[in-house]
Design a protein around this motif. Structure first.
Motif, PDB file in Angstrom:
ATOM      1  N   GLY A 170       0.841  -1.185   0.000  1.00 29.53           N
ATOM      2  CA  GLY A 170       0.000   0.000   0.000  1.00 29.53           C
ATOM      3  C   GLY A 170       0.875   1.232   0.000  1.00 29.53           C
ATOM      4  N   PRO A 171       0.300   2.369  -0.380  1.00 29.31           N
ATOM      5  CA  PRO A 171       1.076   3.606  -0.421  1.00 29.31           C
ATOM      6  C   PRO A 171       1.556   3.985   0.988  1.00 29.31           C
ATOM      7  N   ASN A 172       2.468   4.950   1.056  1.00 27.52           N
ATOM      8  CA  ASN A 172       2.946   5.402   2.359  1.00 27.52           C
ATOM      9  C   ASN A 172       1.791   5.880   3.218  1.00 27.52           C
ATOM     10  N   GLY A 173       1.847   5.559   4.499  1.00 26.36           N
ATOM     11  CA  GLY A 173       0.816   6.009   5.419  1.00 26.36           C
ATOM     12  C   GLY A 173      -0.472   5.223   5.322  1.00 26.36           C
ATOM     13  N   ALA A 174      -0.406   4.050   4.687  1.00 25.37           N
ATOM     14  CA  ALA A 174      -1.627   3.269   4.515  1.00 25.37           C
ATOM     15  C   ALA A 174      -1.976   2.476   5.771  1.00 25.37           C
ATOM     16  N   GLY A 175      -1.034   2.412   6.735  1.00 28.36           N
ATOM     17  CA  GLY A 175      -1.329   1.712   7.990  1.00 28.36           C
ATOM     18  C   GLY A 175      -0.691   0.343   8.084  1.00 28.36           C
ATOM     19  N   LYS A 176       0.275   0.077   7.201  1.00 30.61           N
ATOM     20  CA  LYS A 176       0.892  -1.256   7.191  1.00 30.61           C
ATOM     21  C   LYS A 176       1.694  -1.508   8.464  1.00 30.61           C
ATOM     22  N   THR A 177       2.569  -0.540   8.803  1.00 30.47           N
ATOM     23  CA  THR A 177       3.387  -0.726   9.996  1.00 30.47           C
ATOM     24  C   THR A 177       2.513  -0.711  11.248  1.00 30.47           C
ATOM     25  N   THR A 178       1.454   0.094  11.213  1.00 22.89           N
ATOM     26  CA  THR A 178       0.518   0.098  12.346  1.00 22.89           C
ATOM     27  C   THR A 178      -0.062  -1.293  12.547  1.00 22.89           C
ATOM     28  N   ALA A 179      -0.383  -1.952  11.436  1.00 21.44           N
ATOM     29  CA  ALA A 179      -0.911  -3.314  11.540  1.00 21.44           C
ATOM     30  C   ALA A 179       0.110  -4.219  12.227  1.00 21.44           C
TER      31      ALA A 179
END
Lengths: 280, 294, 381
Positions: A38-47
Motif C-alpha cells: 500500500g502507499p505510504n501512510g496506509a497503515g501497514k506498519t501500524t498493523a
C-alpha cells in the motif's frame, strides 16, 4: 487443508481522531509468504505494531495458531472518540506486552533498523536466546547455567555462520554496512525461533541486485526454518515474485486481496497507487 | 465550617506556598515541555535569587535591590542554559540531565563557599511583610499577594504563549523539535527565552517565598524545587495551567498535613502524591497521551 | 530413568560434575594473572598496614574508596548498563546502614544508645555478616516496592521518584515515633565496625565480583539490550518490566550493603547525613569513571575520595605565605573546585576516564607487550 497461522479480526487502530487502521481482517496460512502493500501512510506498519503488541488496537483481535493473543474494544475516552462501527459485541481485553508475543513465536524486524548498537554482532543474536533459557538470575550470575549458555552460544554461532555473518561476529552492530545490518536484524529475529516472521520493508534502500538476493534469501530461510512470512514491501518485483498472496491497504482500509496476478489487475489498486484523475 | 475555621491559618499558608511553588514549577514545566529535560538546577537558581536579594539589600535600597535580584537571576538562568545545556543538545538525554545535576551541585557548593554554610536572614520587604488578619487568622500580607500575583503572571504568560510569535515558536518546539528547527524557528533563542521566563518567575517566587520563611541556606532551593517539579508532573508536564493547579494542591495539602501535626510527613506526602498520580494517570491531570512512533 | 534423561533434568551426575570442575580449572588457569594481582593487592595492603601508622590518610582513602567503589558500581549497573536513571542511591544506603546498625548494636550498649527510647524495642543482635546481607535485603525490598509503580513509566519519572523517595526515607527515619527502632534523629553508634582496610576491600570485592558476573551473564546482555533499544529488546522477548525491576532491585541491594559498610567505617550513623548531594556525588563518580565501565567507576571512586579527603584538603584551609593570605582558599572552596572539574568532565569529556571500556588483565598485558614490542623494534631500527 491449509492450517491458519495468523488471523486478524476487524483490527482497528485510532490515534485520537485519526484512524490509522480500519477493520483489517487478514489471514495467513502456514508456509505462505503473504505481502502487505500500500502507499505510504496506509497503515501497514501500524498493523504490524498491533499484531506484535507494540500498540494496543482500539478494536479487534489477533489470533495466532488458533489462540487469541490480542483483543480489545474501545474504552474510556476512546469510547466517545471511536469512529468505527458501534457493534455491541464486546471483545475480551487481552493486551500482552510485545515480549509475550515474541515468546509465542512471532518475530519481527523494523522499518528503520533497530539493532543493539553497543553490542557486538554475536551478542545481538545471543540476546534473542535469553528468552527461551530456563536460567534465573542467580544461576546465571553464578554460571550454574553454563551448559545452557554454552548451547546458546553454539546455536548463535551456527546461525551467524549460516547467514554469512560469522566473520563480523566481534564487531559492533553499528559498524556493519547497511545491507548486513538488515541481515543481522533478520538473523536476530530467527534466533527467537519463530513460527511467523514479520518483515517490515526488508528491501528498503537496496538496489535491484541486492533485492534479487534478498528474495532468494527470504525463500531460503522460509524453507529452512519452516516459517510463515508476512511482509511489508514497496519493491513490487520482489512482492510479485515471492509472495503467494497480497493484501493491499490504502488509508487504513483493505482495498484488495488476492494472488499477485489478481492484485495487479485490480482497478482500485491501480487508482490507489497512481491516483485518480480529478475529472474522471 | 468548623474544619475551615480551625485550619484557616494553614489553608492560607497553603495557598500562599502553593502560589510560590506555582511560580517555580512553570520554569520546570516549560523547559521539560521543550527540551524534555528535568532542570535539576532550577531550584538552585531560585536559591541564588534568595542570596542575591540578601547581599544586594545589605548595600542598596529596595528599589535597586529587587530589580537587580531579578536581573541577576534571569542572567544566571540564561548563562546556565548556554554553558551547561546548549553544548549537549545532540547528546543523549541522560547526559543533559547529569549536566543539570552538575550545575545544581555547583550552585549549592558556591553558595556554601560564599556563605560558609550559614543561614542568612532575608531582608524585610516593607508592606508585603506586614501582618494582616483575615477572619480568625493572622498572617502576612504576602500570603494574600502571592495568589493574586501568581494569577496575573500566569495569565500574562498564557497570553504570551498563545498570541505572540515567540509563543507560537515555543508551542511548535514542544510538539516537534526537529521539524520546527527545519521550519526556521531559531531554537536557541527560543530556548534561551524559555529559561529567561522560568528564571524570572523563580525570582519573583523567591521574593515571596523567602519573605515568608525569613532565612536562606544553600540547600533552601532543593526541596521547593523538587516539590515544584512534582507539581508540574501532577498537573501534566508541559501544561502551564496544570503546573499551577498542581502547585496549589500540593501547597494546601502540605500545610493542612502540618496543621494536623504530621509535619514529618508533609514532605513525604508530596512524593506519595507523585507516585499515586504516576500510577493512576501517568500523564498528569492535563497531560496528553503521546504514542512513541515505532 | 536413563542416565541421559537424568542429566537433562539437571541432576548433577558424576560426569557433569567432572566437566564442571574442568571448566572451573580452565577458568582459573586462564585468569591466573588476575588472581595473582588481586592476591598481591591484598598482600600489599596487609604489609602497608604493618608499616604505616593506622592514622595515615592512605587508609582513610582506601577504606572509603572501596566503599564508594561498591556504591558507584551498583549505580553504574542501573544507570550505565540498564539505562535507567535513578537518583535514590543515598536513600538505599540509608536503609542499609540503619538496618545494619539496628541489628548489631550489642545488647549492653542499647540502653546508652537509645537513651531517649528506653533501650529501643529490638532486643536481639545478629552476627555481622548476616546483618550485612539483611542491610542489602532491606534496601532491595524497598526498591522492589518503589519499582512496581515507577518502572513502568518513562525513565525521567524514575529519577524524580527515587530522589523523592530518598527524601521521604530520610524524613521517616528521623521521625520520633519510630524512635524505638531508629533512635529518631539521634545518632546510632557502638555497633561493630572494622579496623583493617582489608575488610572493606574484601566485602566490596566480593560484591563487585558478583555484579561483574551478572553484567557478563545472559541477564547482563538483556540489560544492555534494554539500554540500547527498549522496543527492539521487547521484540526479542525480553520482559521489560521484569528486567528493569531486577536491575533496580539488585543495584539497591548492593547500595544497601555499601551503606552498611559506610556505617561501619564511620562508626556512627545519622539519617540527616544521607542527603541528595550524596547521591549526586556518587553519580558524578560514575560519570567521571565512564558510564558503563565498572573499572572506571572503581578507579574514579578512589580518585574522588583521595582528592576530596586528602589531596585537595588544603583548598579548605586559609593559608598564609608570610603575611600574604592566599586568595580564595577558605572552607568550602574544595567543593567549588570539585564542581568545576565535574562540569568540565560532563561538558567536554563525556566519556569520562574509561568510556565503556574496561581495564582487564589482558589489556594491561597487551599494553606492556606493545610497549616492549615498540622498544625492540626501535632497537632493531
Amino acid at each position: 487443508m491449509t492450517e491458519n497461522i495468523l488471523h486478524t479480526e476487524k483490527l482497528t487502530m485510532q490515534f485520537g481522531g485519526v484512524v490509522a487502521l480500519y477493520n483489517l481482517t487478514i489471514d495467513v496460512n502456514k508456509g505462505e509468504i503473504v505481502a502487505l502493500i500500500g502507499p505510504n501512510g496506509a497503515g501497514k506498519t501500524t498493523a504490524f505494531n498491533c499484531i506484535t503488541g507494540v500498540y494496543e488496537p482500539t478494536y479487534g483481535s489477533v489470533t495466532f495458531c488458533g489462540e487469541t493473543i490480542v483483543s480489545n474494544h474501545p474504552q474510556g475516552k476512546m469510547k466517545k472518540m471511536y469512529l468505527g462501527e458501534k457493534d455491541s459485541e464486546k471483545l475480551k481485553v487481552i493486551r500482552p506486552t510485545p515480549d509475550k508475543i515474541t515468546k509465542l513465536g512471532i518475530a519481527r524486524t523494523f522499518q528503520n533498523i533497530r539493532l543493539f548498537n553497543s553490542l557486538t554482532v554475536f551478542e545481538n543474536v545471543l540476546v534473542a536466546k535469553h528468552m527461551r533459557a530456563k536460567q534465573n538470575v542467580l544461576t546465571a550470575t553464578l554460571r550454574l547455567n553454563w551448559r545452557e549458555e554454552k548451547r546458546a552460544r553454539e546455536e548463535s554461532l551456527a546461525l551467524l555462520e549460516e547467514q554469512g555473518l560469522l566473520q563480523y561476529k566481534d564487531e559492533l552492530a553499528s559498524s556493519l554496512p547497511y545491507g548486513l545490518q538488515r541481515r543481522l536484524e533478520i538473523s536476530r529475529a530467527l534466533a527467537t525461533e519463530p513460527k511467523l516472521l514479520l518483515l517490515d520493508e526488508p528491501a528498503a534502500g537496496m538496489n535491484p541486485q541486492e533485492t534479487q538476493e534478498l528474495a532468494e534469501f527470504i525463500v531460503k530461510i522460509k524453507n529452512k526454518y519452516d516459517l510463515t512470512i508476512l511482509m511489508i514491501e514497496h519493491h513490487m518485483d520482489l512482492v510479485m515474485k515471492i509472495s503467494n498472496r497480497i493484501y493491499v491497504l490504502d488509508f487504513g482500509k483493505l482495498i484488495a486481496h488476492g494472488t499477485p496476478a489478481e492484485v495487479q489487475k485490480n482497478q482500485r489498486v491501480i487508482d490507489a497507487y497512481l491516483g485518480v484523475a480529478e475529472d474522471a | 465550617m468548623e474544619f475551615i475555621n480551625t485550619n484557616l491559618p494553614y489553608i492560607l499558608a497553603g495557598i500562599s506556598v502553593g502560589g510560590q511553588y506555582a511560580l517555580i514549577s512553570i520554569g520546570y514545566t516549560m523547559v521539560y515541555g521543550i527540551l524534555r529535560l528535568i532542570n535539576f538546577a532550577h531550584g538552585d537558581i531560585f536559591m541564588v535569587a534568595g542570596f542575591a536579594m540578601v547581599y544586594l539589600s545589605a548595600t542598596s535600597p529596595l528599589y535597586i535591590s529587587i530589580p537587580f535580584t531579578i536581573i541577576i537571576t534571569v542572567l544566571l538562568g540564561f548563562v546556565v542554559e548556554r554553558v551547561a545545556y546548549k553544548p549537549l543538545r545532540s547528546a543523549p538525554r541522560m547526559s543533559i540531565m547529569i549536566s543539570a545535576i552538575g550545575v545544581s551541585y555547583f550552585l549549592q557548593n558556591c553558595a556554601w563557599y560564599v556563605t560558609s554554610g550559614l543561614a542568612k536572614q532575608y531582608p524585610k520587604i516593607p508592606w508585603i511583610g506586614d501582618s494582616i488578619s483575615i477572619g480568625s487568622a493572622t498572617t502576612k500580607i504576602v500570603t494574600v499577594i502571592t495568589p493574586i500575583l501568581t494569577f496575573i503572571l500566569v495569565i500574562a504568560l498564557v497570553l504570551l504563549i498563545k498570541y505572540t510569535k515567540i509563543g507560537m515558536a515555543m508551542r511548535a518546539m514542544a510538539k516537534d523539535f526537529e521539524t520546527s528547527q527545519l521550519m526556521g524557528v531559531k531554537i536557541n533563542s527560543v530556548i534561551s527565552f524559555t529559561f529567561i521566563i522560568g528564571s524570572f518567575l523563580a525570582a519573583i517566587g523567591s521574593l515571596l517565598y523567602f519573605t515568608n520563611y525569613t532565612t536562606v541556606t544553600p540547600i533552601a532551593g532543593a526541596m521547593p524545587g523538587l516539590k515544584a517539579f512534582v507539581a508540574a508532573v501532577f498537573g501534566g508536564i508541559g501544561s502551564i495551567p496544570g503546573a499551577v493547579i498542581g502547585a496549589f494542591i500540593i501547597g494546601i495539602c502540605e500545610n493542612i498535613i502540618k496543621g494536623l501535626g504530621w509535619t514529618t510527613f508533609s514532605d513525604a506526602f508530596t512524593f506519595a502524591l507523585l507516585i499515586i498520580i504516576l500510577v493512576a494517570k501517568p500523564t498528569g491531570l492535563f497531560g496528553e497521551k503521546s504514542t512513541d512512533k515505532v | 530413568m536413563s542416565e541421559k534423561n537424568r542429566s537433562l533434568n539437571g541432576v548433577i551426575t558424576p560426569q557433569r560434575k567432572n566437566e564442571f570442575f574442568k571448566s572451573v580449572l580452565g577458568f582459573i588457569r586462564k585468569n591466573w594473572v588476575g588472581f595473582a594481582l588481586i592476591a598481591a593487592m591484598f598482600a600489599v595492603i596487609f604489609i602497608l598496614e604493618q608499616i604505616l601508622p593506622s592514622s595515615s590518610m592512605l587508609f582513610v582513602v582506601l577504606k572509603k574508596g572501596a566503599i564508594y567503589a561498591l556504591v558507584a558500581v551498583s549505580m553504574n549497573l542501573l544507570n550505565g548498563f540498564t539505562g535507567l536513571f535513578s537518583l535514590g542511591q543515598a536513600g538505599f544506603m540509608l536503609i542499609g546502614s540503619y538496618t545494619y546498625a539496628i541489628f548489631t548494636i550489642p545488647l549492653e550498649a542499647r540502653d546508652a544508645v537509645y537513651q531517649y527510647f528506653n533501650g529501643g524495642i529490638i532486643k536481639f543482635t545478629v552476627p555481622v555478616p548476616v546483618a550485612l546481607i539483611m542491610a542489602g535485603l532491606a534496601a532491595a525490598i524497598f526498591a522492589y516496592l518503589i519499582g512496581l509503580p515507577v518502572l513502568r513509566l518513562k525513565s525521567d519519572y524514575l529519577a524524580i521518584a527515587t530522589l523523592g523517595f530518598a527524601e521521604i526515607i530520610r524524613a521517616v527515619f528521623q521521625w520520633d515515633k519510630l524512635g524505638p527502632v531508629t533512635n529518631g534523629s539521634n545518632l546510632l553508634k557502638r555497633f561493630p565496625s572494622f579496623s583493617s582496610t582489608l575488610y572493606p576491600f574484601f566485602v566490596s570485592g566480593i560484591c563487585i565480583t558478583i555484579i561483574v558476573l551478572l553484567i557478563n551473564s545472559s541477564y547482563g546482555r538483556a540489560f544492555k539490550a534494554i539500554r540500547d533499544d527498549e522496543i527492539a529488546a521487547e521484540a526479542m522477548g525480553i520482559n521489560l518490566a521484569k528486567h528493569k525491576q531486577l536491575s533496580f532491585t539488585i543495584s539497591s541491594f548492593f547500595a544497601g550493603v555499601g551503606g552498611a559498610l559506610l556505617a561501619m567505617y564511620q562508626t556512627t550513623v545519622q539519617a540527616a547525613a544521607f542527603k541528595s548531594s550524596m547521591t549526586y556525588e556518587i553519580l558524578l563518580i560514575v560519570v567521571i569513571g565512564g558510564i558503563g565501565s565498572v573499572t572506571g567507576s572503581i578507579l574514579s571512586s578512589f580518585l574522588f575520595i583521595a582528592s576530596s579527603e586528602w589531596w585537595l584538603r588544603f583548598l579548605d584551609d586559609e593559608t598564609y605565605i608570610g603575611s600574604f593570605r592566599v586568595p580564595l582558599l577558605a572552607s568550602g572552596f574544595r567543593k567549588v573546585v570539585f564542581s568545576i572539574v565535574i562540569m568540565i568532565v560532563v561538558l567536554f569529556y563525556r566519556q569520562g576516564i574509561m568510556g565503556t571500556k574496561e581495564i582487564s588483565v589482558d589489556a594491561i598485558l597487551r599494553f606492556f607487550r606493545k610497549l616492549f614490542g615498540k622498544e625492540s623494534r626501535e632497537e632493531a631500527a
